[in-house]
Design an enzyme around this catalytic site. Sequence first.
Site, PDB file in Angstrom:
ATOM      1  N   HIS A  69       0.842  -7.968   6.361  1.00 40.74           N
ATOM      2  CA  HIS A  69       1.156  -8.172   4.945  1.00 40.74           C
ATOM      3  C   HIS A  69       1.340  -9.657   4.619  1.00 40.74           C
ATOM      4  CE1 HIS A  69       4.273  -8.517   1.710  1.00 40.74           C
ATOM      5  NE2 HIS A  69       3.335  -7.833   1.078  1.00 40.74           N
ATOM      6  N   GLU A  72      -1.960 -11.205   4.331  1.00 36.22           N
ATOM      7  CA  GLU A  72      -2.577 -10.860   3.040  1.00 36.22           C
ATOM      8  C   GLU A  72      -2.134 -11.851   1.952  1.00 36.22           C
ATOM      9  OE1 GLU A  72      -1.349  -8.996  -0.575  1.00 36.22           O
ATOM     10  OE2 GLU A  72      -1.149  -7.269   0.773  1.00 36.22           O
ATOM     11  N   HIS A  73      -0.827 -12.196   1.952  1.00 33.19           N
ATOM     12  CA  HIS A  73      -0.348 -13.197   0.985  1.00 33.19           C
ATOM     13  C   HIS A  73      -1.063 -14.538   1.186  1.00 33.19           C
ATOM     14  CE1 HIS A  73       3.508 -11.804  -1.085  1.00 33.19           C
ATOM     15  NE2 HIS A  73       3.029 -10.718  -0.508  1.00 33.19           N
ATOM     16  N   GLU A 149      10.093 -10.460  -2.015  1.00 34.64           N
ATOM     17  CA  GLU A 149       9.431  -9.180  -2.261  1.00 34.64           C
ATOM     18  C   GLU A 149      10.182  -8.053  -1.551  1.00 34.64           C
ATOM     19  OE1 GLU A 149       5.314  -9.029  -1.063  1.00 34.64           O
ATOM     20  OE2 GLU A 149       5.058  -6.966  -1.781  1.00 34.64           O
TER      21      GLU A 149
END
Lengths: 447, 436
Positions: A69, A72-73, A149
């Site tokens: 993840h 992905e950022h 997040e």
Amino acid sequence: MGLKVFCLVGVWLLLANSVGAAQKSQEFKFENGLKLIVQEDHRSPVAVVQTWYRVGSSYEYDGITGVSHALEHMMFKGTPTYPDGKFSKIVSSRGGLENAFTSFDYTAYYQQWAATNIEKSFELESDRMKNLTLNSEEFSKEINVVLEERRLRTDDNPQALASEIARATTFQTSPYRYPIIGWEADIKGMSVDDLTDWYVKWYSPNNATLVVVGDVVAEEVYNLAKKHFGKLSRVPLPAQKKRPEVAQKGLKRVSVLSDKARVPFVILSYKAPSLPYALESGGSLAEVYALDVLCEILDGDLSSRLQARLVREKEVASHVFVSYSPTARLETVLTVTAIPRDGVDLETLEKYLIEEINLLSVNPPTDEELERVKTQVAASRVYSQDSMASQATMIGSFDSVGLDWRLKDTYLQEINAVSSAGIVAAAQKHLRKEALTITYLMPEQDL
Amino acid sequence: MIGLWLLVLTFFISGPAWAAPEIHSWQSEHGVPVYFSNLPEIEMVDIEVTFDAGSARDGSSKGISNLVNQMLLEGTEDLDVEAFNRTLGLTGASISVGSSKDTASISMRSLVDVDKLQPAFNLLRDVISRPRFDSKSIERTKARVAVELEYRAQSPGSRASDRFASLLYDGHPYSSRPLGDEATIQNITEDDVVRYYDTYYVRRNMVIVIVGNVSREKASELANGLGNIIPLGAKAKKLPLVKKQTKAVLDRVQFSSIQSHVRMGGLGVERTHPHYFPLVVGNHALGGNGLVSLLFRRVREERGLAYSAYSYLAPMARSGAFVAGMQTDRSQEEQALQVMGDTLESVAKNGLSEEDIAAAKLNLINGFPLKLDTNAEIVSYISMIAFYGLPTDYLENFQKSIAAVTSEDVGAALRQYLKKDSLLTVIVGPDTPVAD
């Protein structure tokens, strides 16, 4: 990085065409291992382009959870050719929508814009597949964004936090016990080198699938993809050790006490097979379809059993949700989550839920219940044509776990073949106390 | 700059052939406005009926609009809730309800085969015109709303939004949240529910939208079938005007979360206001255009202070809101507030850069076809046009309206709507940073 080996690429395999209700679909495979699936849809002059990588949190291990993840950022941070947000500026100026998502089993990036822009998608995605700039200065800012997040989605959200704990309790050895976003300590301890390592390992044409749905012509899409991705070379993928879930030896229970929660709930999590798991372990696919219909019988619409009996007739629950993912890559979970009505305690609600599940064997699904489910599945297949993005997501998510994406077109037949006896058998085999984990979320003021 | 403007022209002229969906509108035989678009590609039809019966009509019974709207799915005069759900399930159609501060709506999606559409349509007709308000269902629905209120109460983001609206619209019907309050919900009686329904679910408050693979004749027949069974009633009164904020307010609510949730902004405009399109462009550049908007860059990309940093414009029948928002760990709250406050102040004072405005316009113009590439989106746009009485060529002209906005228009609008001395700031979060 930056390796560019030019090699000839041709159609390696042209699998059978699939003609869905209204759309023509086609699959291509390139010599470097990249797969391309195109579904033509000429309703509107737009297209969605999704780039799927077969990596997600279930590929991770202790200490680096959340790395898929976080990467992905960082994929939005630019390359030497398109530095400093240039990628996003191009997409935006042409009216495009773009984003990405990470799941247990995959990571996907998408642009949705005028169909004339698909070549731009290929140019940008083929560039960041190999040439991503990963530097520690950008990383140190972005990892803070990821922490924010996590605070937003999980740590400040008692229901999400309890679901995370339920999952980690349900799975003992399977990597499905990790949260997609990662454990807080792992996010804090992550370095840019962890991401570079992950990127080099998993981001290559032979670990990716392009899905294009929209106002395009399949052969033209193929030629454009060849032009941009064909020059990328295959990279050997890391060998993966199998980490199957051990057989559960009895009921597990966990309580989550929260001073932030005001709404209690109970989650029943039953271990359950998925299609890929059944395929790999020699299990029964019919059983998976039966479980899928079973979920609809329990909570498919407002006439379903849990809604009619527990929410309305007995009034012990205010909300009930059933969830099951038959397309998970590994052995998965079927969950029943319920919020009690005011004055009903979690123990009582749990008793009612289990009683209702046991009743499936005593009162097997009736013809009318089955007809209702099958009618709705047939109708929803028609309705699902409305969104190109969800068509593309369905194709990509099937393909990324090793399933034939054409299942989306044959699914209805499989559902139609499910019988009442099949549902009872699947329930008896899988919805057992020995394979159950029960999670309570308890607001602390109630204790 | 010249380059960017050329881009606008290039895309505008040579862009893909896109035409806005054609909208036909007429009055049903009983005088209800009908909006129809024929989209033949998928064998389905959407029907959405909207009433001027949103929570702005709640009066002192806060939450009654939502409660009445939810109750429509609790059975009809002929079918109790169990029989209703079983019958609906066999049609393959779905019927759902929804409400906002301005509206209450009922939507159906069905296959178009006659043997599916007709029974589903009959249910829709009875849901709207002959609901069954039995007391057991009312009590159960109230209990469900009570849980939803508790759920909202544990969310710092929802708290911040509700608090912002209550201060921005102080004394106006828009000030309360559509769900209402635990106490006001409990006090609502069966008679209140029936009275609210009889008053607001009437032909004079009603618009019908039909989209999908049916002919205009069929659409007309369907619309007549809905219009002729609802009493004419009285048109709901115009809502009062919203009083403008006259001073800057900073409001802090203590909350047991890790993050502080921030809302900053003020009143916006309605869609027919001359400042509407300049504000659409201004908002898009400021915080409405995802990864490339100014707030995202300043707060997230350059400093890593928040996962989401955005602004939005929410036009309503009366002045909607123009709000920026974000959420950040309490330890960074002062810094994040400073960045967001400075950004809004500089934008209000100096406007936005030509580059940011051009980029926002490009995205709005070129991205418009994407906003209308599903039937579901087309239905909601047409419902909006129907309910607010916008012209039927609104979609057709949207890109032109955006193209005509100048940076002076944007600057003037931002100056007026983000004035520092009338800015409202709400922070919901812990008093001190939460230790790890």
